[in-house]
Design a protein around this motif. Sequence first.
Motif, PDB file in Angstrom:
ATOM      1  N   LEU A  75       0.867  -1.181   0.000  1.00  0.00           N
ATOM      2  CA  LEU A  75       0.000   0.000   0.000  1.00  0.00           C
ATOM      3  C   LEU A  75       0.900   1.227   0.000  1.00  0.00           C
ATOM      4  O   LEU A  75       1.702   1.420   0.919  1.00  0.00           O
ATOM      5  CB  LEU A  75      -0.898   0.003   1.238  1.00  0.00           C
ATOM      6  CG  LEU A  75      -1.857   1.194   1.394  1.00  0.00           C
ATOM      7  CD1 LEU A  75      -2.899   1.204   0.275  1.00  0.00           C
ATOM      8  CD2 LEU A  75      -2.548   1.144   2.753  1.00  0.00           C
ATOM      9  N   VAL A  76       0.801   2.042  -1.048  1.00  0.00           N
ATOM     10  CA  VAL A  76       1.597   3.260  -1.154  1.00  0.00           C
ATOM     11  C   VAL A  76       0.677   4.452  -0.983  1.00  0.00           C
ATOM     12  O   VAL A  76      -0.327   4.580  -1.693  1.00  0.00           O
ATOM     13  CB  VAL A  76       2.314   3.350  -2.520  1.00  0.00           C
ATOM     14  CG1 VAL A  76       3.123   4.649  -2.595  1.00  0.00           C
ATOM     15  CG2 VAL A  76       3.214   2.150  -2.742  1.00  0.00           C
ATOM     16  N   THR A  77       1.000   5.321  -0.035  1.00  0.00           N
ATOM     17  CA  THR A  77       0.217   6.533   0.172  1.00  0.00           C
ATOM     18  C   THR A  77       1.037   7.746  -0.236  1.00  0.00           C
ATOM     19  O   THR A  77       2.250   7.792  -0.031  1.00  0.00           O
ATOM     20  CB  THR A  77      -0.214   6.684   1.641  1.00  0.00           C
ATOM     21  OG1 THR A  77      -0.903   7.946   1.800  1.00  0.00           O
ATOM     22  CG2 THR A  77       0.964   6.673   2.591  1.00  0.00           C
ATOM     23  N   SER A  78       0.388   8.732  -0.804  1.00  0.00           N
ATOM     24  CA  SER A  78       1.083   9.990  -1.057  1.00  0.00           C
ATOM     25  C   SER A  78       1.322  10.684   0.277  1.00  0.00           C
ATOM     26  O   SER A  78       0.490  10.662   1.171  1.00  0.00           O
ATOM     27  CB  SER A  78       0.252  10.887  -1.982  1.00  0.00           C
ATOM     28  OG  SER A  78      -0.987  11.193  -1.393  1.00  0.00           O
ATOM     29  N   GLY A  79       2.500  11.297   0.400  1.00  0.00           N
ATOM     30  CA  GLY A  79       2.864  11.973   1.628  1.00  0.00           C
ATOM     31  C   GLY A  79       3.619  11.067   2.591  1.00  0.00           C
ATOM     32  O   GLY A  79       3.573   9.841   2.476  1.00  0.00           O
ATOM     33  N   PRO A  80       4.298  11.656   3.560  1.00  0.00           N
ATOM     34  CA  PRO A  80       5.128  10.884   4.483  1.00  0.00           C
ATOM     35  C   PRO A  80       4.371  10.278   5.654  1.00  0.00           C
ATOM     36  O   PRO A  80       4.965   9.565   6.464  1.00  0.00           O
ATOM     37  CB  PRO A  80       6.134  11.927   4.986  1.00  0.00           C
ATOM     38  CG  PRO A  80       5.370  13.213   4.940  1.00  0.00           C
ATOM     39  CD  PRO A  80       4.467  13.105   3.736  1.00  0.00           C
ATOM     40  N   VAL A  95       1.040  -6.546   4.982  1.00  0.00           N
ATOM     41  CA  VAL A  95       1.027  -5.495   3.965  1.00  0.00           C
ATOM     42  C   VAL A  95       2.108  -4.467   4.290  1.00  0.00           C
ATOM     43  O   VAL A  95       2.128  -3.901   5.389  1.00  0.00           O
ATOM     44  CB  VAL A  95      -0.353  -4.797   3.895  1.00  0.00           C
ATOM     45  CG1 VAL A  95      -0.326  -3.685   2.846  1.00  0.00           C
ATOM     46  CG2 VAL A  95      -1.442  -5.810   3.580  1.00  0.00           C
ATOM     47  N   THR A  96       2.989  -4.221   3.347  1.00  0.00           N
ATOM     48  CA  THR A  96       3.992  -3.171   3.485  1.00  0.00           C
ATOM     49  C   THR A  96       3.362  -1.838   3.108  1.00  0.00           C
ATOM     50  O   THR A  96       2.678  -1.735   2.091  1.00  0.00           O
ATOM     51  CB  THR A  96       5.193  -3.442   2.565  1.00  0.00           C
ATOM     52  OG1 THR A  96       5.776  -4.704   2.904  1.00  0.00           O
ATOM     53  CG2 THR A  96       6.239  -2.352   2.697  1.00  0.00           C
ATOM     54  N   VAL A  97       3.570  -0.821   3.943  1.00  0.00           N
ATOM     55  CA  VAL A  97       3.020   0.513   3.674  1.00  0.00           C
ATOM     56  C   VAL A  97       4.185   1.472   3.451  1.00  0.00           C
ATOM     57  O   VAL A  97       5.080   1.593   4.294  1.00  0.00           O
ATOM     58  CB  VAL A  97       2.151   1.014   4.833  1.00  0.00           C
ATOM     59  CG1 VAL A  97       1.577   2.402   4.509  1.00  0.00           C
ATOM     60  CG2 VAL A  97       1.017   0.031   5.119  1.00  0.00           C
ATOM     61  N   CYS A  98       4.168   2.146   2.321  1.00  0.00           N
ATOM     62  CA  CYS A  98       5.219   3.106   1.981  1.00  0.00           C
ATOM     63  C   CYS A  98       4.610   4.474   1.698  1.00  0.00           C
ATOM     64  O   CYS A  98       3.434   4.580   1.329  1.00  0.00           O
ATOM     65  CB  CYS A  98       6.003   2.641   0.760  1.00  0.00           C
ATOM     66  SG  CYS A  98       6.863   1.063   0.984  1.00  0.00           S
ATOM     67  N   GLY A  99       5.429   5.514   1.847  1.00  0.00           N
ATOM     68  CA  GLY A  99       4.968   6.873   1.593  1.00  0.00           C
ATOM     69  C   GLY A  99       5.817   7.560   0.543  1.00  0.00           C
ATOM     70  O   GLY A  99       6.642   6.943  -0.135  1.00  0.00           O
ATOM     71  N   THR A 100       5.605   8.868   0.426  1.00  0.00           N
ATOM     72  CA  THR A 100       6.362   9.690  -0.519  1.00  0.00           C
ATOM     73  C   THR A 100       6.664  11.020   0.163  1.00  0.00           C
ATOM     74  O   THR A 100       6.180  11.302   1.255  1.00  0.00           O
ATOM     75  CB  THR A 100       5.561   9.973  -1.801  1.00  0.00           C
ATOM     76  OG1 THR A 100       4.507  10.902  -1.508  1.00  0.00           O
ATOM     77  CG2 THR A 100       4.981   8.706  -2.398  1.00  0.00           C
ATOM     78  N   ALA A 101       7.407  11.854  -0.513  1.00  0.00           N
ATOM     79  CA  ALA A 101       7.625  13.213  -0.037  1.00  0.00           C
ATOM     80  C   ALA A 101       6.366  14.038  -0.268  1.00  0.00           C
ATOM     81  O   ALA A 101       5.475  13.660  -1.045  1.00  0.00           O
ATOM     82  CB  ALA A 101       8.809  13.843  -0.764  1.00  0.00           C
ATOM     83  N   SER A 295       5.945  14.585  -7.456  1.00  0.00           N
ATOM     84  CA  SER A 295       6.658  13.867  -6.390  1.00  0.00           C
ATOM     85  C   SER A 295       5.888  12.637  -5.946  1.00  0.00           C
ATOM     86  O   SER A 295       6.455  11.548  -5.799  1.00  0.00           O
ATOM     87  CB  SER A 295       6.885  14.793  -5.195  1.00  0.00           C
ATOM     88  OG  SER A 295       7.808  15.810  -5.494  1.00  0.00           O
ATOM     89  N   TYR A 296       4.579  12.814  -5.705  1.00  0.00           N
ATOM     90  CA  TYR A 296       3.780  11.692  -5.219  1.00  0.00           C
ATOM     91  C   TYR A 296       3.894  10.478  -6.130  1.00  0.00           C
ATOM     92  O   TYR A 296       4.206   9.367  -5.690  1.00  0.00           O
ATOM     93  CB  TYR A 296       2.300  12.088  -5.139  1.00  0.00           C
ATOM     94  CG  TYR A 296       1.946  13.087  -4.074  1.00  0.00           C
ATOM     95  CD1 TYR A 296       2.818  13.428  -3.054  1.00  0.00           C
ATOM     96  CD2 TYR A 296       0.690  13.704  -4.085  1.00  0.00           C
ATOM     97  CE1 TYR A 296       2.466  14.340  -2.091  1.00  0.00           C
ATOM     98  CE2 TYR A 296       0.334  14.616  -3.122  1.00  0.00           C
ATOM     99  CZ  TYR A 296       1.221  14.945  -2.122  1.00  0.00           C
ATOM    100  OH  TYR A 296       0.857  15.857  -1.175  1.00  0.00           O
ATOM    101  N   PHE A 297       3.618  10.690  -7.405  1.00  0.00           N
ATOM    102  CA  PHE A 297       3.479   9.543  -8.295  1.00  0.00           C
ATOM    103  C   PHE A 297       4.829   9.024  -8.788  1.00  0.00           C
ATOM    104  O   PHE A 297       4.982   7.814  -8.989  1.00  0.00           O
ATOM    105  CB  PHE A 297       2.529   9.889  -9.434  1.00  0.00           C
ATOM    106  CG  PHE A 297       1.141  10.187  -8.947  1.00  0.00           C
ATOM    107  CD1 PHE A 297       0.433   9.246  -8.216  1.00  0.00           C
ATOM    108  CD2 PHE A 297       0.539  11.421  -9.165  1.00  0.00           C
ATOM    109  CE1 PHE A 297      -0.846   9.513  -7.725  1.00  0.00           C
ATOM    110  CE2 PHE A 297      -0.731  11.700  -8.697  1.00  0.00           C
ATOM    111  CZ  PHE A 297      -1.427  10.749  -7.974  1.00  0.00           C
TER     112      PHE A 297
END
Length: 317
Positions: A75-80, A95-101, A295-297
Motif C-alpha cells: 500500500l503506497v500513500t502519497s505523503g510521508p 502489507v507493506t506501507v510506503c509513503g512519498t515526499a 513527487s507523489y506519483f
Amino acid sequence: MTTCLILDDFQDAALQFADWGRLAPRVAVEAVHDHIPDRDALVARIGEAEILVIMRERTPFPADLFARLPNLRLLVTSGPRNAAIDLAAAKAHGVTVCGTASHPAPPAELTWALILGLARHVAAENAALRANGPWQGSVGTDLAGARLGILGLGKIGTKVAQVARAFDMTVSAWSPNLTAERAAAAGVALAPSKEALFTQSDVVTLHLVLSPSTRGLVGAEDLARMKPGARLINTSRAGLVDQPALLRALEEGRIFAGLDVFEQEPLPADSPFRRLPNVLALPHLGYVTAANYRSYFTEAVEDIEAWLAGAPIRVLG
C-alpha cells in the motif's frame, strides 16, 4: 502479472505525472477516478490487486478493510504519513506501507489564497461581477497591521509566517511544544497561551498534524474568544477543530472561516459549509499542485520498484 490500482484519482492525473511504464511488463497499472465510499463496492473494485496507491486520506484503510483484502501486499500513500491507515493492521496482514515526499509550499500558498479571499471578498465580488451585480459591493479588511496567529509552527506554518511579515502583519504562534527559541528562529513571537492566541488574533490559521492529542484541540471556548469578524483558516485537518462548535459559531455569524478540509470528503451535498455566506470553502486543494503530484506519483513508482526488488523504501510504521 501483478496488478496495481491507483484509487481516488479524481483529476485523471496519476498516469500523467510519472513514468509508470517503468513497471511494465511486471505490473499492470490502472487508475480509478471515482471515489468509492461503499465498503463492499470498494472491496469488489479492488478485487485481487496486490498493490494499491492511495491519495492522502481520501480512502481510509482501517483494520477491517485489510482483513477483506487477502491479496494486498503493498500500500503506497502519497505523503510521508497517513493517519487514515491502520499501520498495525497492515503489518498484521503482511502489507507493506510506503509513503512519498510532500512539499510544504503548496498548502502554505493556499492558506494565503483563503486569507486574501476572505479579506477582500474575492468569491462574492467575482460572482457579482459575472452576474452583472453591484459594482464594488464590499469593503475589504486590511492585513497590514493586523495580527496573524499560527497554531503549529512547522514547515508549513513557518512559510505562512514569512508571507505574513511581507504583508506587515504582526505574527504570533503557539503549539503544545513550541518554545520561544523556535518561534524566534522563525521570526515570530510565542503566544503566551492558546487562549491568548485566539483572543488577540485577527486571523488564526491551523498547521498542526492531526493526532489523538490534537484532535478537537480547537473547541467552542477558543472560537468564542475570537474577535467579532475574525477569520479561522484550516488547510490542515478538520479534526483539529470541534466541528459542531465551528458550525454554531459560523451560523451565528460571529466569525469567518476559510476551509479546505472536512470530516467527510468529498463534502456531502447538503453540508452547511457549502451554503454559509461567511465561509470560503475549497475541495481540499492544499496539496493539489503539479510539483506535489510529480513527487507523489514518481516516488510511488520508485516505492513499487523497490518493493518488487525486495528492498522497500520509505516504509511507514
